[in-house]
Each structure stands twice: as C-alpha cells, then as structure tokens.
Design an enzyme around this catalytic site. Structure first.
Site, PDB file in Angstrom:
ATOM      1  CE  LYS A 176     -84.273  19.622 -46.124  1.00 57.74           C
ATOM      2  NZ  LYS A 176     -85.146  19.232 -47.251  1.00 57.74           N
ATOM      3  CG  ASP A 206     -88.538  20.205 -46.813  1.00 55.56           C
ATOM      4  OD1 ASP A 206     -89.505  19.468 -47.112  1.00 55.56           O
ATOM      5  OD2 ASP A 206     -87.544  20.337 -47.554  1.00 55.56           O
ATOM      6  CD  GLU A 249     -89.902  22.743 -49.140  1.00 53.02           C
ATOM      7  OE1 GLU A 249     -89.182  22.105 -49.941  1.00 53.02           O
ATOM      8  OE2 GLU A 249     -89.522  23.779 -48.576  1.00 53.02           O
ATOM      9  CG  ASP A 257     -89.659  20.523 -53.271  1.00 51.72           C
ATOM     10  OD1 ASP A 257     -89.503  20.613 -54.508  1.00 51.72           O
ATOM     11  OD2 ASP A 257     -88.704  20.296 -52.499  1.00 51.72           O
ATOM     12  CE  LYS A 302     -86.038  22.153 -54.128  1.00 53.22           C
ATOM     13  NZ  LYS A 302     -85.736  20.911 -53.393  1.00 53.22           N
TER      14      LYS A 302
END
Length: 332
Positions: free
Chosen positions: A107, A138, A164, A190, A214
C-alpha cells in the site's frame, strides 16, 4: 432462487473483528453472515458505501449462498501478501504472516505519508523478498497523473510487477500509461472497474493492462466471469477485506477463471485478529484451497457485534434488498 428478506434477516449473524493494524482507514471489520442452501455467505460493504453500491454486494452474497459455484478449474490458488502502511523495520514481521507467498502488494500514497516513506517501504519489501519476489503497489487512486509518474519513476528501481489504480479516472490512467511506457510497468484498474457505471469502459479506453476484480463489489462470480470474457484482459482476483466466508467466494471465482497468470489478493484474513471459520483461509505454502469453509458457532458468538451495530446492519440489509431484488420475496 432469491430468498425472502425475512429469511435473510432471520438467519443473519453480524460479527465485528479487529484488525492487526489500521488498514483502509479502519481498525475493525464488520460483516453480516447468513447460511444459504449452498453454504454460508457474506454481505460486508464498507461503511462509507451508499445503498446503491452496497446492493451489488448483496446480490453477490445471495448468489454465493443460493446457487452452485461455477465449475472449478484448479484446486489451489496462489495468493499475494498484503503490506499495510508500516515502518520499513516492521515489514518482515508483517510478511511472516503470509508463509510461502512470493508476491507482495504494498500500500502506498496513504494520507499522512510521503513518497519517501513509500520508497523506503518498497525497498524493505524487496530486501525481504529477494530479487525473484514480485512487488505490486496500490495507490487506491490517490495520485494525480504528475504525482503518479513521479512516484512510479522513483519506485521503479524495485522492479514492480504492476501499479494498481494509481489515479482516479479512466482518462488519467490512459494518460499515465502513455507517459510511463518507457518504464514497462503495467497499470491495473480496480476502482475504475468496480465503481464504474460501465465496467468495460476502462478496457475500451486502453487505460489498463489488467483488471483487479472482486466478487462482492461486482455483484457476484457470474457477473465477473462475463466481464472478464468481454474485456479480454488478464485479471487478479482480490478481496474486500472479508472474513473467510467472503474470501472463499473469491477463491471459487479464481478457480473458475479460464486463465490466471497473477497471484491473487485473497490472503487478507491474515490482517484480521480473529475469524469465523474453524480453519481460517490463511496461506499455506503461498496458496489457499478451493472450497467452502466451515463456520465455527463459537466464533460467531465470540465475535458478535454490539446491539447497535446489529441494528445498523439489519437496517442496511433491508434497504439494499429492495434495491437489489425489488419486490422479490421468494423463499427457497
């Protein structure tokens, strides 16, 4: 078939599980669980999501509990470790909870941190993984195009597998992809998929090299399989920080995909301090097994949410049911 709202409410169990470290701005993960004819299923949209968005999560929960899973093409799913925003000295301890994982998602761009912090965290991850490990970052759409280009050039020395959602919009992703073509860092979408009115637009715009999908946010495994087929892009199946019940649905989706070239982001139960399953879905030799999980009644009692939180989730379920299924009240 679609269960009635009363059936869902009667069987609902709401749990509250603390996280090991703050993640996505939260310290506690809440989820509503209910058992359907095909096993336990989970409804757990994040608290900031409105009812219209949360209705997709409910459709996914009903699909998982009231219909058979898509046919599985594999028995185990390779998964990545997820590294929250931690000090470089803590990287090794976090990664130890993901035994056998060869890939780490780091992250970055978290509020209150700097690019210098991100570079140090990624470098510590590379040192822990060695030269053959895979690192993906991400940013959760936090950067502008200029910030993203600057950051990815600084992070590129760590040999990134992909970045991401570095920027918020599809147009920004497309522009960034052109700007950093010399770096050969793929762009993964995403939020531009799961929050878009048209999830196919990111592929049509040439704004991403791969998609992060997801199950809950996209409305169920079958909708995701259709999306993947129509885009033709490679995908990573990721979690929404669910309990093992929700993770199992993601694992079943990954098992059903015709092609799966990337390790999946489904090992996030390791970020929780507890779980509802007798055997929590945490990595063994870097992978998760495909199949249903056995929910532990004692864990449901131990993790039961406070009465006011139960009332919140029951009211939310009731509101989302009408948006997801209209007047449907069929019982199975």
């Amino acid at each position: 078939m679609i269960p009635s709202l009363d059936e869902l409410l009667d069987g609902a169990r709401i749990v509250s599980i603390p996280l090991r470290r703050r993640f996505r701005g939260i310290d506690v993960r809440e989820a509503l669980l209910v058992e359907g004819p095909h096993g336990w299923t989970e409804f757990s949209p994040f608290l900031e999501y409105d009812d219209a968005e949360a209705a997709h999560w409910l459709r996914a929960a009903v699909e998982a509990g009231w219909s058979a899973a898509p046919p599985a093409l594999r028995e185990r799913i390779r998964v990545n470790a997820t590294l929250p925003v931690v000090d470089p000295g803590d990287v090794g301890a976090v990664l130890a909870r993901f035994p056998g994982c060869r890939t780490v998602k780091v992250k970055v761009a978290d509020p209150g941190t700097t690019l210098t912090d991100d570079v140090a965290r990624v470098r510590a991850t590379r040192a822990a993984l060695g030269p053959e490990g895979r690192i993906r970052v991400d940013a959760n759409a936090a950067w502008t195009v200029d910030e993203a280009e600057h950051a990815l050039r600084a992070l590129s020395t760590a040999d990134l597998e992909y970045a991401e959602q570095p920027c918020a919009t599809i147009g920004e992703l497309a522009e960034l992809r052109e700007r950093i073509a010399d770096l050969a860092i793929p762009i993964a979408a995403d939020e531009s998929v799961r929050k878009a009115e048209d999830p196919l637009e990111v592929a049509r715009a040439g704004a991403a090299d791969l998609l992060v999908v997801k199950v809950q946010p996209l409305g169920g495994a079958r909708r995701v399989l259709d999306l993947v087929e129509r885009t033709g892009l490679p995908v990573v199946v990721s979690s929404a920080l669910e309990t093992s019940v929700g993770i199992a649905a993601g694992v079943r989706l990954a098992a059903a995909l015709p092609a799966l070239e990337f390790d999946c982001g489904l090992a996030t139960v390791a970020l929780l301090t507890d779980d509802v399953a007798r055997h929590p879905l945490v990595p063994i030799d870097g992978a998760l097994p495909v199949g249903a999980v056995e929910v532990d009644p004692a864990a449901l009692d131990r993790l039961r949410a406070a009465p006011e939180r139960e009332a919140h989730w029951r009211a939310r379920l009731s509101r989302c049911y009408g948006l997801a299924f209209g007047a449907a009240t069929v019982t199975t």
